[in-house]
Structure formats: structure tokens, C-alpha cells
Design a protein around this motif. Structure first.
Motif, PDB file in Angstrom:
ATOM      1  N   ARG A   1       0.834  -1.205   0.000  1.00  0.00           N
ATOM      2  CA  ARG A   1       0.000   0.000   0.000  1.00  0.00           C
ATOM      3  C   ARG A   1       0.867   1.253   0.000  1.00  0.00           C
ATOM      4  NH1 ARG A   1      -4.427   1.115   4.658  1.00  0.00           N
ATOM      5  NH2 ARG A   1      -5.009   3.209   4.050  1.00  0.00           N
TER       6      ARG A   1
ATOM      7  N   LEU B   1      -5.134  -3.301   1.074  1.00  0.00           N
ATOM      8  CA  LEU B   1      -4.840  -2.497  -0.106  1.00  0.00           C
ATOM      9  C   LEU B   1      -6.035  -1.693  -0.589  1.00  0.00           C
ATOM     10  CD1 LEU B   1      -2.572  -4.789  -2.315  1.00  0.00           C
ATOM     11  CD2 LEU B   1      -1.942  -2.665  -1.198  1.00  0.00           C
ATOM     12  N   THR B   2      -7.179  -2.350  -0.796  1.00  0.00           N
ATOM     13  CA  THR B   2      -8.292  -1.667  -1.460  1.00  0.00           C
ATOM     14  C   THR B   2      -9.627  -1.799  -0.748  1.00  0.00           C
ATOM     15  OG1 THR B   2      -8.826  -3.606  -2.780  1.00  0.00           O
ATOM     16  CG2 THR B   2      -7.226  -2.055  -3.712  1.00  0.00           C
TER      17      THR B   2
END
Length: 192
Positions: free
Chosen positions: A13, A123-124
Motif C-alpha cells: 500500500r 490495499l483496497t
């Protein structure tokens, strides 16, 4: 491989960060525009795949190296004596002999890829939109956020059946390959 998936997610990240991340700083130093690694649906999914592959490539290499080191040297010497060059010995001798280990490695990695969760969460969080939402994340959200435990259990069973089907298919393929190799070996022994 030994790093926690949460740590892997945090590390990647920071590397994907839009302004201070390693990749965008490298692109800027080359005079290119920064990429929206985690902000664009297509790039976000590719970024998650890259982080996951980075974490698990050592596992694949360790198993492949172990399979390569256990190959019988007499077969390699016989191939050299028969005039096989490097590529021919890899393609026709080493890879077929390593195939059972490679199939098991592929199967383990395939099963593990269905349960990737932590790296995606860090991450998302499944976004942007639903571009990086995988089945494990959907099952977790169905059970925890939506409180639909029955639906989550049904989804888990479907995932289990899919993985069971893939596992059986891989084992059958492996068995057919082994039987074909044994048949060829018997034919070669009869001709000699």
C-alpha cells in the motif's frame, strides 16, 4: 513468504501510494505521469495480484527447486549421452519428471488464491467499486456486515465445492499423466 499478509498489504500500500509511493516516484523521476495504482479498477486488481504473487513466489520456487534436486541423475546423464541439448532435456525430461510436484504446487497455490483476503482488505478494501472484491471478501462481508449467516454459509459451501471440483480434476489429470508415462515406459522397455 513468511511475512504476515497484513504486513504485505501495508508494505505494498505504501509502495502504491499516489504521491510518495515507490512506483509513482520512480515514474516521476523517469518523466512519466504517476499511475492510479489503487484508485482505478483495472490497475487495482493488477496491483493486488502483483502483491499476492510477490508474497507466494518463494513458495513455488522452493517446491520447484526441491523437485528439481530430486531428479535422478542417471536419467540426465542418459539424455546427455543420447545428445539432448539443454532445452530438450528441460522440455522432455525435467519438466515431465517434475510434473507431479508442479501440479500439486499449482493446486496449493490455486486453492490459496481463492482465500486471499487480508492483502485485499488492506490495499483496497474490495474497491474501487467492486473491482477487487473476491469471493472470500464477499463471504466475510455477508456474514459480518450484512449479518446473513445462512447466505454466507451457503456461499462458503459453494466455494468449497468449486475447490473440491478443481482438486479432483487436477488429481485425475495427474493420474492420467502418470499412467501415460508408465505406458510409454513399458513400451520403451519392451522395444529394448
Amino acid at each position: 513468504m513468511m511475512i504476515s499478509p497484513i504486513v504485505v498489504g501495508l508494505m505494498w500500500r505504501y509502495m502504491y501510494h499516489p504521491t510518495v509511493g515507490f512506483f509513482n516516484r520512480t515514474l516521476k523521476s523517469l518523466g512519466l505521469e504517476p499511475m492510479p495504482w489503487l484508485l482505478n479498477g483495472d490497475w487495482a486488481f493488477a496491483s493486488v495480484i502483483i502483491a499476492d504473487v510477490w508474497q507466494w513466489v518463494p513458495f513455488i520456487f522452493i517446491l520447484s527447486l526441491a523437485a528439481l534436486q530430486t531428479l535422478p541423475q542417471s536419467v540426465m546423464e542418459a539424455a546427455r549421452i543420447d545428445g539432448a541439448n539443454g532445452w530438450q532435456s528441460i522440455l522432455y525430461i525435467k519438466l515431465p519428471l517434475m510434473m507431479p510436484v508442479l501440479i500439486i504446487t499449482f493446486l496449493l497455490r490455486l486453492i490459496d488464491s481463492f482465500k486471499v483476503l487480508e492483502v485485499i482488505l488492506v490495499l483496497t478494501n474490495g474497491g474501487p467499486g467492486l473491482s477487487t472484491e473476491v469471493m472470500a471478501l464477499r463471504i466475510m462481508r455477508t456474514a459480518t456486515e450484512f449479518r446473513e449467516l445462512g447466505v454466507a454459509a451457503a456461499m462458503s459451501n459453494i466455494l468449497l465445492l468449486m475447490l473440491l471440483f478443481l482438486t479432483v480434476a487436477m488429481f485425475l489429470y495427474n493420474k492420467v499423466t502418470e499412467m501415460r508415462a508408465m505406458r510409454l515406459k513399458n513400451i520403451a522397455a519392451e522395444e529394448a
